[in-house]
Write a protein that holds these residues in place. Structure first.
Motif, PDB file in Angstrom:
ATOM      1  N   PHE A   1       0.847  -1.191   0.000  1.00  0.00           N
ATOM      2  CA  PHE A   1       0.000   0.000   0.000  1.00  0.00           C
ATOM      3  C   PHE A   1       0.887   1.247   0.000  1.00  0.00           C
ATOM      4  O   PHE A   1       1.768   1.387   0.843  1.00  0.00           O
ATOM      5  N   ILE A   2       0.647   2.139  -0.955  1.00  0.00           N
ATOM      6  CA  ILE A   2       1.390   3.401  -1.021  1.00  0.00           C
ATOM      7  C   ILE A   2       0.407   4.561  -1.171  1.00  0.00           C
ATOM      8  O   ILE A   2      -0.745   4.376  -1.581  1.00  0.00           O
ATOM      9  N   SER A   3       0.875   5.755  -0.821  1.00  0.00           N
ATOM     10  CA  SER A   3       0.042   6.945  -0.980  1.00  0.00           C
ATOM     11  C   SER A   3       0.892   8.071  -1.559  1.00  0.00           C
ATOM     12  O   SER A   3       2.120   8.074  -1.439  1.00  0.00           O
TER      13      SER A   3
ATOM     14  N   LEU B   1       3.432  19.747   0.013  1.00  0.00           N
ATOM     15  CA  LEU B   1       4.311  19.277   1.078  1.00  0.00           C
ATOM     16  C   LEU B   1       5.729  19.029   0.568  1.00  0.00           C
ATOM     17  O   LEU B   1       5.963  18.925  -0.632  1.00  0.00           O
ATOM     18  N   HIS B   2       6.657  18.917   1.500  1.00  0.00           N
ATOM     19  CA  HIS B   2       8.040  18.551   1.188  1.00  0.00           C
ATOM     20  C   HIS B   2       8.022  17.236   0.404  1.00  0.00           C
ATOM     21  O   HIS B   2       7.311  16.311   0.784  1.00  0.00           O
ATOM     22  N   GLN B   3       8.762  17.185  -0.702  1.00  0.00           N
ATOM     23  CA  GLN B   3       8.779  16.009  -1.583  1.00  0.00           C
ATOM     24  C   GLN B   3       7.373  15.719  -2.142  1.00  0.00           C
ATOM     25  O   GLN B   3       7.016  14.574  -2.418  1.00  0.00           O
ATOM     26  N   GLY B   4       6.561  16.756  -2.288  1.00  0.00           N
ATOM     27  CA  GLY B   4       5.193  16.626  -2.775  1.00  0.00           C
ATOM     28  C   GLY B   4       5.127  16.031  -4.169  1.00  0.00           C
ATOM     29  O   GLY B   4       6.032  16.209  -4.982  1.00  0.00           O
ATOM     30  N   GLY B   5       4.056  15.291  -4.425  1.00  0.00           N
ATOM     31  CA  GLY B   5       3.842  14.665  -5.714  1.00  0.00           C
ATOM     32  C   GLY B   5       4.517  13.309  -5.843  1.00  0.00           C
ATOM     33  O   GLY B   5       4.342  12.618  -6.836  1.00  0.00           O
ATOM     34  N   ARG B   6       5.287  12.936  -4.833  1.00  0.00           N
ATOM     35  CA  ARG B   6       5.942  11.627  -4.862  1.00  0.00           C
ATOM     36  C   ARG B   6       5.137  10.636  -4.022  1.00  0.00           C
ATOM     37  O   ARG B   6       4.398  11.019  -3.130  1.00  0.00           O
ATOM     38  N   TRP B   7       5.326   9.370  -4.325  1.00  0.00           N
ATOM     39  CA  TRP B   7       4.639   8.302  -3.594  1.00  0.00           C
ATOM     40  C   TRP B   7       5.446   7.940  -2.363  1.00  0.00           C
ATOM     41  O   TRP B   7       6.667   8.125  -2.335  1.00  0.00           O
ATOM     42  N   GLU B   8       4.773   7.437  -1.350  1.00  0.00           N
ATOM     43  CA  GLU B   8       5.453   7.083  -0.108  1.00  0.00           C
ATOM     44  C   GLU B   8       4.748   5.915   0.578  1.00  0.00           C
ATOM     45  O   GLU B   8       3.616   5.568   0.241  1.00  0.00           O
TER      46      GLU B   8
ATOM     47  N   GLY C   1      -7.641   7.298   0.820  1.00  0.00           N
ATOM     48  CA  GLY C   1      -7.030   8.605   1.051  1.00  0.00           C
ATOM     49  C   GLY C   1      -7.947   9.511   1.835  1.00  0.00           C
ATOM     50  O   GLY C   1      -8.675  10.308   1.247  1.00  0.00           O
ATOM     51  N   LEU C   2      -7.908   9.424   3.150  1.00  0.00           N
ATOM     52  CA  LEU C   2      -8.815  10.201   3.991  1.00  0.00           C
ATOM     53  C   LEU C   2      -8.473  11.688   4.010  1.00  0.00           C
ATOM     54  O   LEU C   2      -9.276  12.492   4.451  1.00  0.00           O
ATOM     55  N   GLU C   3      -7.284  12.050   3.527  1.00  0.00           N
ATOM     56  CA  GLU C   3      -6.889  13.455   3.459  1.00  0.00           C
ATOM     57  C   GLU C   3      -6.872  13.936   2.006  1.00  0.00           C
ATOM     58  O   GLU C   3      -6.219  14.906   1.665  1.00  0.00           O
ATOM     59  N   GLY C   4      -7.572  13.200   1.129  1.00  0.00           N
ATOM     60  CA  GLY C   4      -7.676  13.584  -0.275  1.00  0.00           C
ATOM     61  C   GLY C   4      -6.524  13.095  -1.147  1.00  0.00           C
ATOM     62  O   GLY C   4      -6.486  13.389  -2.338  1.00  0.00           O
ATOM     63  N   GLN C   5      -5.588  12.355  -0.571  1.00  0.00           N
ATOM     64  CA  GLN C   5      -4.433  11.884  -1.335  1.00  0.00           C
ATOM     65  C   GLN C   5      -4.779  10.632  -2.137  1.00  0.00           C
ATOM     66  O   GLN C   5      -5.665   9.880  -1.775  1.00  0.00           O
ATOM     67  N   GLN C   6      -4.047  10.448  -3.244  1.00  0.00           N
ATOM     68  CA  GLN C   6      -4.185   9.224  -4.029  1.00  0.00           C
ATOM     69  C   GLN C   6      -3.534   8.084  -3.255  1.00  0.00           C
ATOM     70  O   GLN C   6      -2.513   8.273  -2.601  1.00  0.00           O
ATOM     71  N   VAL C   7      -4.142   6.907  -3.345  1.00  0.00           N
ATOM     72  CA  VAL C   7      -3.568   5.716  -2.728  1.00  0.00           C
ATOM     73  C   VAL C   7      -3.644   4.567  -3.718  1.00  0.00           C
ATOM     74  O   VAL C   7      -4.435   4.604  -4.669  1.00  0.00           O
ATOM     75  N   ALA C   8      -2.828   3.550  -3.501  1.00  0.00           N
ATOM     76  CA  ALA C   8      -2.841   2.391  -4.395  1.00  0.00           C
ATOM     77  C   ALA C   8      -2.251   1.173  -3.696  1.00  0.00           C
ATOM     78  O   ALA C   8      -1.342   1.298  -2.869  1.00  0.00           O
ATOM     79  N   TRP C   9      -2.807   0.008  -4.033  1.00  0.00           N
ATOM     80  CA  TRP C   9      -2.185  -1.266  -3.685  1.00  0.00           C
ATOM     81  C   TRP C   9      -1.404  -1.678  -4.921  1.00  0.00           C
ATOM     82  O   TRP C   9      -1.975  -1.809  -6.003  1.00  0.00           O
TER      83      TRP C   9
END
Length: 136
Positions: free
Chosen positions: A22-24, A30-37, A99-107
């Motif tokens: 699972f990544i988001s 944010l710092h390093q924004g637009g990257r997956w983590e 994504g409870l804070e509006g962020q994209q998420v993926a398995w």
């Protein structure tokens, strides 16, 4: 000369379900924004790493941690701050992961993680995760 850069202690969850991780995506501002983590967040003063991990994953992605074990710890110095990443392998959760804070998420299948751009500090984590799966 003593460094005045701020050290930020972060609890990080490598959340797995079978061969999926699972990544988001970090918000652009944010710092390093637009990257997956790998999701997680700051460890608050007086809080254990496990408590921080559990709280952050519930707040950010709606996953309740049922089983987690320490994976690795690493310090990474960005020009503006240093992060201490306390990384846990989360092998059992309850919830869908959203994504409870509006962020994209993926398995994502572990073999496809390299197709996503992660913050620089995450490279050792990616290497460790891939080595874990390749050893199986």
């Amino acid at each position: 000369m003593q460094s005045t850069k701020k050290l930020i202690h972060v609890a990080v969850g490598v959340i797995q379900r079978d061969e999926q991780i699972f990544i988001s995506k970090r918000p652009d501002q944010l710092h390093q924004g637009g990257r997956w983590e790998f999701p997680g967040g700051k460890v608050e003063q007086g809080e254990t790493v496990v408590a921080a991990l559990t709280r952050e994953l519930m707040e950010e992605v709606g996953l309740q941690v049922l089983d987690a074990t320490p994976l690795m710890q690493l310090e990474y110095a960005y020009p503006e701050k240093t992060v201490l990443l306390d990384v846990w392998l989360v092998s059992q959760t309850e919830g869908l992961g959203e994504g409870l804070e509006g962020q994209q998420v993926a398995w994502v299948h572990f073999s496809e993680l390299s197709n996503y751009q992660f913050p620089d500090a995450n490279q050792p984590i990616l290497d460790k995760v891939l080595a874990l799966y390749q050893a199986q």
